[in-house]
Structure formats: structure tokens, C-alpha cells
Design a protein around this motif. Structure first.
Motif, mmCIF file in Angstrom:
data_model
loop_
_atom_site.group_PDB
_atom_site.id
_atom_site.type_symbol
_atom_site.label_atom_id
_atom_site.label_comp_id
_atom_site.label_asym_id
_atom_site.label_seq_id
_atom_site.Cartn_x
_atom_site.Cartn_y
_atom_site.Cartn_z
ATOM 1 N N THR A 160 -17.527 -38.987 3.422
ATOM 2 C CA THR A 160 -16.631 -40.364 3.120
ATOM 3 C C THR A 160 -17.504 -41.363 2.665
ATOM 4 O OG1 THR A 160 -18.188 -40.960 5.341
ATOM 5 C CG2 THR A 160 -15.861 -39.772 5.739
ATOM 6 N N THR A 161 -18.443 -41.052 1.654
ATOM 7 C CA THR A 161 -19.189 -42.112 0.969
ATOM 8 C C THR A 161 -18.323 -42.682 -0.171
ATOM 9 O OG1 THR A 161 -20.061 -40.401 -0.686
ATOM 10 C CG2 THR A 161 -21.054 -40.870 1.357
ATOM 11 N N ILE A 162 -18.652 -43.863 -0.695
ATOM 12 C CA ILE A 162 -17.816 -44.535 -1.632
ATOM 13 C C ILE A 162 -17.903 -43.666 -3.019
ATOM 14 C CG2 ILE A 162 -17.943 -46.719 -0.847
ATOM 15 C CD1 ILE A 162 -19.893 -47.702 -2.809
ATOM 16 N N TYR A 163 -18.916 -43.095 -2.977
ATOM 17 C CA TYR A 163 -19.402 -42.398 -4.337
ATOM 18 C C TYR A 163 -18.583 -41.031 -4.524
ATOM 19 C CZ TYR A 163 -23.140 -45.491 -4.693
ATOM 20 O OH TYR A 163 -23.926 -46.606 -4.407
ATOM 21 N N MET A 164 -18.377 -40.464 -3.246
ATOM 22 C CA MET A 164 -17.300 -39.145 -3.247
ATOM 23 C C MET A 164 -15.978 -39.724 -3.413
ATOM 24 S SD MET A 164 -17.233 -35.891 -3.253
ATOM 25 C CE MET A 164 -18.593 -35.509 -2.582
ATOM 26 N N GLN A 165 -15.727 -40.858 -3.173
ATOM 27 C CA GLN A 165 -14.286 -41.487 -3.393
ATOM 28 C C GLN A 165 -14.174 -41.639 -4.740
ATOM 29 O OE1 GLN A 165 -12.841 -44.923 -0.999
ATOM 30 N NE2 GLN A 165 -14.176 -44.378 0.544
ATOM 31 N N ILE A 166 -15.052 -42.230 -5.656
ATOM 32 C CA ILE A 166 -15.230 -42.219 -6.891
ATOM 33 C C ILE A 166 -14.808 -41.077 -7.745
ATOM 34 C CG2 ILE A 166 -16.338 -43.350 -9.070
ATOM 35 C CD1 ILE A 166 -17.709 -45.228 -6.952
ATOM 36 N N ALA A 172 -12.884 -34.938 -9.833
ATOM 37 C CA ALA A 172 -14.053 -33.988 -9.529
ATOM 38 C C ALA A 172 -13.649 -33.330 -8.202
ATOM 39 C CB ALA A 172 -15.255 -34.516 -9.303
ATOM 40 N N GLU A 173 -14.146 -32.076 -8.178
ATOM 41 C CA GLU A 173 -14.081 -31.111 -7.110
ATOM 42 C C GLU A 173 -15.108 -31.402 -5.911
ATOM 43 O OE1 GLU A 173 -14.703 -26.356 -5.778
ATOM 44 O OE2 GLU A 173 -14.614 -26.887 -7.805
ATOM 45 N N PRO A 174 -14.964 -31.878 -4.825
ATOM 46 C CA PRO A 174 -15.917 -32.321 -3.875
ATOM 47 C C PRO A 174 -16.708 -31.194 -3.218
ATOM 48 C CG PRO A 174 -13.695 -32.493 -2.703
ATOM 49 C CD PRO A 174 -13.275 -32.159 -4.143
ATOM 50 N N ILE A 175 -17.979 -31.087 -3.228
ATOM 51 C CA ILE A 175 -18.831 -30.393 -2.616
ATOM 52 C C ILE A 175 -19.607 -30.960 -1.430
ATOM 53 C CG2 ILE A 175 -20.698 -28.578 -2.771
ATOM 54 C CD1 ILE A 175 -18.089 -27.824 -4.402
ATOM 55 N N ILE A 176 -19.208 -30.838 -0.388
ATOM 56 C CA ILE A 176 -19.516 -31.540 1.039
ATOM 57 C C ILE A 176 -20.940 -31.071 1.351
ATOM 58 C CG2 ILE A 176 -19.015 -32.657 2.842
ATOM 59 C CD1 ILE A 176 -17.456 -33.693 0.688
ATOM 60 N N TYR A 177 -21.990 -31.928 1.541
ATOM 61 C CA TYR A 177 -23.144 -31.607 2.236
ATOM 62 C C TYR A 177 -23.064 -32.566 3.719
ATOM 63 C CZ TYR A 177 -24.923 -29.365 -1.722
ATOM 64 O OH TYR A 177 -24.962 -28.785 -3.112
ATOM 65 N N PRO A 274 -29.341 -57.024 -9.253
ATOM 66 C CA PRO A 274 -30.116 -56.555 -10.574
ATOM 67 C C PRO A 274 -29.230 -57.201 -11.839
ATOM 68 C CG PRO A 274 -28.783 -54.921 -9.594
ATOM 69 C CD PRO A 274 -28.601 -56.204 -8.541
ATOM 70 N N ASP A 275 -29.902 -56.978 -13.069
ATOM 71 C CA ASP A 275 -29.353 -57.710 -14.029
ATOM 72 C C ASP A 275 -29.155 -56.171 -15.005
ATOM 73 O OD1 ASP A 275 -28.405 -58.694 -16.244
ATOM 74 O OD2 ASP A 275 -30.307 -59.668 -17.007
ATOM 75 N N VAL A 276 -27.860 -55.651 -15.115
ATOM 76 C CA VAL A 276 -27.850 -54.419 -15.834
ATOM 77 C C VAL A 276 -26.273 -54.552 -16.309
ATOM 78 C CG1 VAL A 276 -26.749 -53.132 -13.635
ATOM 79 C CG2 VAL A 276 -27.978 -51.900 -15.449
ATOM 80 N N GLU A 277 -26.032 -53.687 -17.377
ATOM 81 C CA GLU A 277 -24.626 -53.704 -18.076
ATOM 82 C C GLU A 277 -23.872 -52.575 -17.273
ATOM 83 O OE1 GLU A 277 -22.575 -52.494 -22.257
ATOM 84 O OE2 GLU A 277 -24.783 -52.867 -22.113
ATOM 85 N N ILE A 278 -22.797 -52.909 -16.774
ATOM 86 C CA ILE A 278 -22.025 -52.162 -15.984
ATOM 87 C C ILE A 278 -21.054 -51.495 -16.789
ATOM 88 C CG2 ILE A 278 -20.322 -51.996 -13.740
ATOM 89 C CD1 ILE A 278 -23.341 -52.158 -13.273
ATOM 90 N N THR A 279 -20.925 -50.123 -16.848
ATOM 91 C CA THR A 279 -19.931 -49.386 -17.816
ATOM 92 C C THR A 279 -18.482 -49.262 -17.321
ATOM 93 O OG1 THR A 279 -20.836 -47.284 -17.237
ATOM 94 C CG2 THR A 279 -21.879 -48.317 -19.147
ATOM 95 N N ALA A 280 -18.283 -49.348 -16.012
ATOM 96 C CA ALA A 280 -17.275 -48.984 -15.110
ATOM 97 C C ALA A 280 -17.094 -49.654 -14.001
ATOM 98 C CB ALA A 280 -16.922 -47.375 -15.080
ATOM 99 N N ASP A 281 -16.178 -50.283 -13.500
ATOM 100 C CA ASP A 281 -15.931 -50.853 -12.296
ATOM 101 C C ASP A 281 -14.929 -50.421 -11.597
ATOM 102 O OD1 ASP A 281 -16.069 -52.623 -10.061
ATOM 103 O OD2 ASP A 281 -15.654 -54.381 -11.519
ATOM 104 N N VAL A 282 -14.978 -49.532 -10.540
ATOM 105 C CA VAL A 282 -14.076 -48.461 -10.011
ATOM 106 C C VAL A 282 -13.640 -49.284 -8.802
ATOM 107 C CG1 VAL A 282 -13.187 -46.037 -9.356
ATOM 108 C CG2 VAL A 282 -15.004 -46.742 -11.365
ATOM 109 N N LYS A 283 -12.284 -49.421 -8.499
ATOM 110 C CA LYS A 283 -12.100 -50.082 -7.252
ATOM 111 C C LYS A 283 -12.106 -48.615 -6.074
ATOM 112 C CE LYS A 283 -9.107 -53.850 -8.853
ATOM 113 N NZ LYS A 283 -10.344 -54.897 -8.520
ATOM 114 N N VAL A 284 -12.720 -49.106 -5.011
ATOM 115 C CA VAL A 284 -12.609 -48.211 -3.803
ATOM 116 C C VAL A 284 -12.376 -48.769 -2.776
ATOM 117 C CG1 VAL A 284 -14.511 -46.676 -4.912
ATOM 118 C CG2 VAL A 284 -15.170 -48.685 -3.509
ATOM 119 N N ASP A 285 -12.016 -48.099 -1.472
ATOM 120 C CA ASP A 285 -11.741 -48.535 -0.273
ATOM 121 C C ASP A 285 -13.088 -48.823 0.588
ATOM 122 O OD1 ASP A 285 -9.119 -48.725 -0.775
ATOM 123 O OD2 ASP A 285 -8.905 -46.821 0.022
#
Length: 285
Positions: A160-166, A172-177, A274-285
């Protein structure tokens, strides 16, 4: 006249009883709304955490003591509120259920604040800011050069993490731990059981440094989704939320958050954006 007097007396007593009952109901309702009173009465703050997420919640190898950035933030917070803290270790999915059921008073495990989560839970003010990154194999970046290359890759993480949502959003194929330690995640990417782990940049940086011989690294070009993490509290516990936020503000002002961050994140201050260049901004729930 005596009958009339007795009737008036009974009526008055009934009104007193009803008034008393009404007062009891109001008092009960107030107590029900303010569940944080129980915390003060018992003197114990119950907190869910994983104990496996280095360097924010883990067990020291020498002492076996539960520690980490977020664990120590909570310990200091409880100390300032004159409370004893009891940690209950569990997976991320269990934490939300435990908060909702009242099994614990809050959850602390680098939990990102999202709009959908805010509909179900209250969050403290952020005590950590970061952004997304990904762990890939060192020799070929797991064949990932842009976010779209996640399609068909085996992505490891919690359900249920936002990273798995992304990662699932990119195919991607989810491999759940379920609540395993960082070295297991990294080892499986290195040996090819999985291809990638999407997660917080600062956490992944420390994990890679801690296990340098597993053949993995943080992708050097792909950073996405600025994030903020807070403590999760059941909706309606407004007094607890206010006390937590006031105390976190004190800890930020006096430099405690910065000091704890630098201790656990290799000198980095995660308590500021942080001050960093973001290459993708993906909307998640």
C-alpha cells in the motif's frame, strides 16, 4: 395542598435527575471525542513502527535497542509531553489499522502525507521532507533509463505504499514484501530476483551505504515526487494532534530535529525541504 407539594417535589427531583443524566451524556460525549485524555491518564503513548526501516526505525546491531531518526523524534516528543512511549512493531499495512482501531495512538514510520490518507487520518506537521528515487543494479541500471522503462520490471515493496502505486502505474510487476529489512530488498535486486525498489531518497542512500557489496546503487538520473512525512493520528484526537504539533515546532526551533537528522542521515538535514531537480511528478492517492 400536601398532594400538590408532593407532586411538585417529584417533578423537581425528576428535573434534577434528567439534568444530571444530560450532564453525564455531555461529559461522556466530551470524553469520547477527546481520546487523548486516556493517554494523559495512563501516562503512556503507544506508537506503531516497523523496526526494520533503516535509518528511521531499526534495531541497533550491538544493543538490539530500537532506534532511528523517527523513533528518536517520538522518544523526545514523549519526553517533552511527560509521557512514557511504548513501541509496537508491525508492517505498514497493520499500522493504519492499529491507529484506526485505537490499538496504538499514532504511527511513525516515514509515512508520506497524501490527500487520500488525510481523508482517513490526521497527520502531524512534517518532520521530514524528501523525494522519490529507485535502487537498481549497479552494472546495467536494471535496464531503466526513464520512468516508462519500469513497464514489465519486477518492483519490490509494500503493498500500500505510494511507491508501489507509482511503479504499478508505470506497468511494473509488484513483488510484495511484508516488513523485511533493507538488506533483503537490496540483495534481491542485486541477484535478479527483482529489478528495482522505489522509495525515499534519503532512506535508500543510507541503505546502499550500509550494504556496499550487493551490486546495487541509486539511479543517478531519476528523481520524482517531492514528499513530506508526518506522524499518523486517528481523526478526532485533536488535543493529541495539537500537542504533537506544538512540540514538533519547539523541536524544530531549538534545532533538535536538525541534530537528530544529521545523526541518522549522514549529515543531511531532512527536516527542511531539499533543493533537487525533479524529473517526474507522478500523481498518487
Amino acid at each position: 395542598m400536601a398532594k400538590k407539594f408532593r407532586f411538585m417535589l417529584v417533578a423537581c427531583l425528576s428535573m434534577i435527575v434528567l439534568a444530571g443524566c444530560s450532564g453525564d451524556k455531555k461529559e461522556t460525549a466530551t470524553k469520547k471525542e477527546d481520546a487523548s485524555d486516556k493517554i494523559v491518564e495512563n501516562g503512556i503513548l503507544k506508537v506503531a513502527t516497523s523496526g526494520t526501516l533503516y535509518p528511521t526505525s531499526f534495531h541497533d546491531q550491538e544493543t538490539s535497542e530500537l532506534t532511528g531518526y523517527e523513533v528518536e523524534v517520538v522518544k523526545e516528543l514523549a519526553k517533552r509531553l511527560d509521557l512514557e512511549v511504548n513501541f509496537e512493531e508491525m508492517g505498514i499495512d497493520g499500522m493504519f489499522s492499529a491507529v484506526n482501531s485505537g490499538q496504538v495512538d499514532m504511527a511513525a514510520n516515514d509515512i508520506d502525507i497524501t490527500e487520500s490518507r488525510k481523508e482517513k487520518f490526521d497527520f502531524s506537521t512534517p518532520h521530514k521532507y524528501s523525494y522519490g528515487s529507485m535502487i537498481v543494479r549497479e552494472d546495467d541500471l536494471s535496464g531503466i533509463h526513464k520512468m516508462e522503462d519500469l513497464k514489465g520490471k519486477k518492483s519490490a515493496g509494500g503493498a500500500t505504499t505510494i511507491y508501489m502505486q507509482i511503479s504499478e502505474g508505470f506497468g511494473a510487476e509488484p513483488i510484495i514484501y511484508d516488513n523485511v529489512t533493507n538488506d533483503q530488498y537490496l540483495m534481491d535486486v542485486g541477484n535478479g530476483r527483482t529489478d528495482v525498489v522505489l522509495n525515499d531518497f534519503y532512506l535508500q542512500s543510507m541503505a546502499v551505504k550500509a550494504f556496499p557489496d550487493l551490486g546495487v546503487k541509486i539511479h543517478p538520473d531519476l528523481f520524482y515526487n517531492p514528499t513530506s512525512a508526518g506522524l499518523v493520528i486517528k481523526k478526532g484526537n485533536t488535543n493529541l494532534l495539537e500537542k504533537v504539533n506544538d512540540t514538533l515546532a519547539e523541536m524544530e526551533k531549538d534545532g533538535t530535529l536538525k541534530e537528530l537528522s544529521e545523526k541518522f542521515f549522514g549529515g543531511a538535514d531532512v527536516s527542511v525541504e531539499p533543493d533537487v531537480e525533479i524529473t517526474a511528478d507522478v500523481k498518487v492517492d
